[in-house]
Scaffold this active site. Structure first.
Site, PDB file in Angstrom:
ATOM      1  N   ALA A  66       0.853  -1.187   0.000  1.00 29.21           N
ATOM      2  CA  ALA A  66       0.000   0.000   0.000  1.00 29.21           C
ATOM      3  C   ALA A  66       0.892   1.240   0.000  1.00 29.21           C
ATOM      4  O   ALA A  66       2.047   1.183   0.426  1.00 29.21           O
ATOM      5  CB  ALA A  66      -0.889  -0.008   1.231  1.00 29.21           C
ATOM      6  N   GLY A 111       1.025  -5.063   1.369  1.00 23.63           N
ATOM      7  CA  GLY A 111      -0.146  -5.292   0.512  1.00 23.63           C
ATOM      8  C   GLY A 111       0.208  -6.020  -0.784  1.00 23.63           C
ATOM      9  O   GLY A 111      -0.635  -6.715  -1.357  1.00 23.63           O
ATOM     10  N   GLU A 114       0.097  -9.535   0.108  1.00 22.97           N
ATOM     11  CA  GLU A 114      -1.294  -9.900   0.413  1.00 22.97           C
ATOM     12  C   GLU A 114      -2.111 -10.085  -0.870  1.00 22.97           C
ATOM     13  O   GLU A 114      -2.891 -11.033  -0.980  1.00 22.97           O
ATOM     14  CB  GLU A 114      -1.910  -8.826   1.318  1.00 22.97           C
ATOM     15  CG  GLU A 114      -1.283  -8.842   2.709  1.00 22.97           C
ATOM     16  CD  GLU A 114      -1.681  -7.648   3.564  1.00 22.97           C
ATOM     17  OE1 GLU A 114      -1.345  -6.506   3.161  1.00 22.97           O
ATOM     18  OE2 GLU A 114      -2.317  -7.839   4.603  1.00 22.97           O
ATOM     19  N   GLU A 134       4.860  -4.627   7.399  1.00 19.53           N
ATOM     20  CA  GLU A 134       4.131  -3.497   8.003  1.00 19.53           C
ATOM     21  C   GLU A 134       4.633  -3.137   9.396  1.00 19.53           C
ATOM     22  O   GLU A 134       4.654  -1.968   9.786  1.00 19.53           O
ATOM     23  CB  GLU A 134       2.629  -3.821   8.079  1.00 19.53           C
ATOM     24  CG  GLU A 134       1.915  -3.905   6.741  1.00 19.53           C
ATOM     25  CD  GLU A 134       1.941  -5.290   6.123  1.00 19.53           C
ATOM     26  OE1 GLU A 134       2.758  -6.139   6.537  1.00 19.53           O
ATOM     27  OE2 GLU A 134       1.139  -5.521   5.201  1.00 19.53           O
TER      28      GLU A 134
HETATM   29  N1  CAA Z   1       4.528   3.261  -0.845  1.00 21.58           N
HETATM   30  C1  CAA Z   1       4.895   4.396  -1.474  1.00 21.58           C
HETATM   31  N2  CAA Z   1       6.096   4.546  -2.053  1.00 21.58           N
HETATM   32  C2  CAA Z   1       6.970   3.535  -1.982  1.00 21.58           C
HETATM   33  C3  CAA Z   1       6.650   2.322  -1.336  1.00 21.58           C
HETATM   34  C4  CAA Z   1       5.362   2.192  -0.759  1.00 21.58           C
HETATM   35  N3  CAA Z   1       4.922   1.067  -0.160  1.00 21.58           N
HETATM   36  N4  CAA Z   1       7.709   1.483  -1.403  1.00 21.58           N
HETATM   37  C5  CAA Z   1       8.670   2.168  -2.086  1.00 21.58           C
HETATM   38  N5  CAA Z   1       8.222   3.389  -2.428  1.00 21.58           N
HETATM   39  C6  CAA Z   1       8.935   4.429  -3.179  1.00 21.58           C
HETATM   40  C7  CAA Z   1      10.035   5.045  -2.343  1.00 21.58           C
HETATM   41  O1  CAA Z   1       9.518   6.025  -1.474  1.00 21.58           O
HETATM   42  C8  CAA Z   1      10.919   5.618  -3.438  1.00 21.58           C
HETATM   43  O2  CAA Z   1      10.335   6.789  -3.945  1.00 21.58           O
HETATM   44  P1  CAA Z   1      11.182   8.188  -3.923  1.00 21.58           P
HETATM   45  O3  CAA Z   1      12.339   7.912  -4.838  1.00 21.58           O
HETATM   46  O4  CAA Z   1      10.205   9.179  -4.451  1.00 21.58           O
HETATM   47  O5  CAA Z   1      11.599   8.397  -2.507  1.00 21.58           O
HETATM   48  C9  CAA Z   1      10.812   4.566  -4.553  1.00 21.58           C
HETATM   49  O6  CAA Z   1       9.603   3.851  -4.289  1.00 21.58           O
HETATM   50  C10 CAA Z   1      11.947   3.575  -4.564  1.00 21.58           C
HETATM   51  O7  CAA Z   1      12.038   3.004  -3.273  1.00 21.58           O
HETATM   52  P2  CAA Z   1      13.397   3.003  -2.406  1.00 21.58           P
HETATM   53  O8  CAA Z   1      14.233   4.167  -2.742  1.00 21.58           O
HETATM   54  O9  CAA Z   1      13.014   2.814  -0.984  1.00 21.58           O
HETATM   55  O10 CAA Z   1      14.088   1.690  -2.990  1.00 21.58           O
HETATM   56  P3  CAA Z   1      15.127   0.733  -2.251  1.00 21.58           P
HETATM   57  O11 CAA Z   1      15.620  -0.180  -3.304  1.00 21.58           O
HETATM   58  O12 CAA Z   1      16.112   1.529  -1.472  1.00 21.58           O
HETATM   59  O13 CAA Z   1      14.259  -0.085  -1.177  1.00 21.58           O
HETATM   60  C11 CAA Z   1      12.340  -1.379  -0.459  1.00 21.58           C
HETATM   61  C12 CAA Z   1      13.258  -0.968  -1.624  1.00 21.58           C
HETATM   62  C13 CAA Z   1      13.137  -2.195   0.553  1.00 21.58           C
HETATM   63  C14 CAA Z   1      11.223  -2.221  -1.037  1.00 21.58           C
HETATM   64  C15 CAA Z   1      11.781  -0.118   0.233  1.00 21.58           C
HETATM   65  O14 CAA Z   1      11.248   0.750  -0.770  1.00 21.58           O
HETATM   66  C16 CAA Z   1      10.684  -0.399   1.225  1.00 21.58           C
HETATM   67  O15 CAA Z   1      10.951  -0.858   2.315  1.00 21.58           O
HETATM   68  N6  CAA Z   1       9.424  -0.073   0.864  1.00 21.58           N
HETATM   69  C17 CAA Z   1       8.298  -0.229   1.764  1.00 21.58           C
HETATM   70  C18 CAA Z   1       7.802  -1.638   1.835  1.00 21.58           C
HETATM   71  C19 CAA Z   1       6.693  -1.765   2.862  1.00 21.58           C
HETATM   72  O16 CAA Z   1       6.908  -1.603   4.041  1.00 21.58           O
HETATM   73  N7  CAA Z   1       5.490  -2.093   2.404  1.00 21.58           N
HETATM   74  C20 CAA Z   1       4.334  -2.206   3.257  1.00 21.58           C
HETATM   75  C21 CAA Z   1       3.425  -1.036   3.037  1.00 21.58           C
HETATM   76  S1  CAA Z   1       2.142  -0.942   4.198  1.00 21.58           S
HETATM   77  C22 CAA Z   1       0.965  -1.980   3.626  1.00 21.58           C
HETATM   78  O17 CAA Z   1       1.073  -2.557   2.558  1.00 21.58           O
HETATM   79  C23 CAA Z   1      -0.214  -2.118   4.534  1.00 21.58           C
HETATM   80  C24 CAA Z   1      -1.164  -3.174   4.141  1.00 21.58           C
HETATM   81  O18 CAA Z   1      -1.232  -4.235   4.717  1.00 21.58           O
HETATM   82  C25 CAA Z   1      -2.097  -2.936   3.060  1.00 21.58           C
END
Ligand code: CAA
Length: 260
Positions: A66, A111, A114, A134
């Protein structure tokens, strides 16, 4: 159909939905979900579509979950809406009366994992990293992760993954039964396509009934589930496709199924 955040293509009885926000690692926004639901409506109506592939654009991610940036200042009511939105999306894949393959081409997190678990088959590229991450941002899975993951791997492993928020690699996901198979990057797209074509050649009504029985039966007692299977068996037996299958067997040729 005019989509901005997904790519929607149809060929050889396969519909492919590609999440297309590679700059945000294909994170699901409200708009992305709305576009997918629209594509699913078309898929539902189109008799020529027999199998669906869901995948992500770019080399890095299926989906990083998400949209975290949309969570700034999120209150309980908004969070409930977000949870409901993901639930609707996941249930739409489950209720679709056609097989859905999640082609996991990179990160499948939160998500993203999921949604993948609400698809029928998961094929992972070797570089896949999956996780219910998360907890690392102070949240819990809200799109069925505490439930579908538990049903896939059991309580112990589900708790380990949800509590730690750790990512697992493709081989671990395969060992745990979270993905069906792992494929080398250079063979990934073709393997997914061949798997989809294999399913597209099967009898559509038999696939539809088998999918419903496996999904619905998992949530009820064995006796009731077996009774459902019996009725489903009767329905499938009444199709022209069964007669075609039996005829093709006796004539030593491949059957041509029509979904009737
Ligand atoms: N939402 C919005 N933007 C996201 C994102 C997310 N879930 N995941 C990555 N991005 C964006 C980053 O912010 C970044 O954008 P900017 O360049 O504008 O800052 C771009 O995508 C590239 O990401 P990274 O620079 O972070 O890339 P990385 O290779 O260094 O790291 C990663 C990759 C480990 C996947 C890291 O992006 C990360 O940890 N992302 C979050 C993953 C996460 O926690 N997901 C769970 C979301 S909550 C959820 O899903 C709730 C639910 O149950 C529905």
């Amino acid at each position: 159909m005019d989509f901005k955040l997904i790519i929607y293509e149809k060929s050889e009885e396969i519909a492919t939905i590609t999440l297309n926000r590679p700059e945000a690692l294909n994170a699901f926004s409200k708009e992305v979900v709305e576009e997918i639901l629209q594509a699913l409506e078309d898929i539902r109506r189109d008799e020529n579509v027999r199998v669906i592939i869901l995948t992500g654009a770019g080399e890095k991610a299926f989906s990083a979950g998400a949209d975290i940036k949309a969570m700034i200042g999120m209150n309980a009511l908004k969070a409930r809406e977000l949870s409901l939105m993901g639930e609707k999306l996941c249930v739409s894949f489950e209720n679709l009366e056609k097989p859905v393959i999640a082609a996991l081409n990179g990160y499948a997190l939160g998500g993203g994992m999921e949604v993948a678990m609400s698809c029928d088959i998961r094929i992972a590229a070797e570089n896949v990293r999956m996780g219910q991450t998360e907890i690392n941002i102070g949240l819990i899975p809200g799109w069925g992760g505490t439930q579908r993951l538990t049903r896939l791997v059991g309580r112990g492993k589900a708790k380990e993954l949800v509590f730690t928020g750790r990512m697992i690699d493709a081989r671990t996901a395969e060992q745990l039964g979270i993905v069906n198979m792992v494929v080398a990057a250079d063979k990934f797209r073709e393997t997914v396509r061949q798997f989809a074509l294999e399913l597209a050649a099967k009898a559509p009504v038999a696939l539809k009934v088998a999918k419903a029985l496996i999904d619905k039966g998992a949530d009820i007692g064995l006796g009731s589930a077996l009774a459902l299977e019996r009725e489903g068996f009767g329905v499938v037996a009444s199709t022209e496709d069964l007669q075609e299958g039996v005829k093709a067997f006796t004539e030593k040729r491949k059957p041509t199924f029509k979904g009737k």
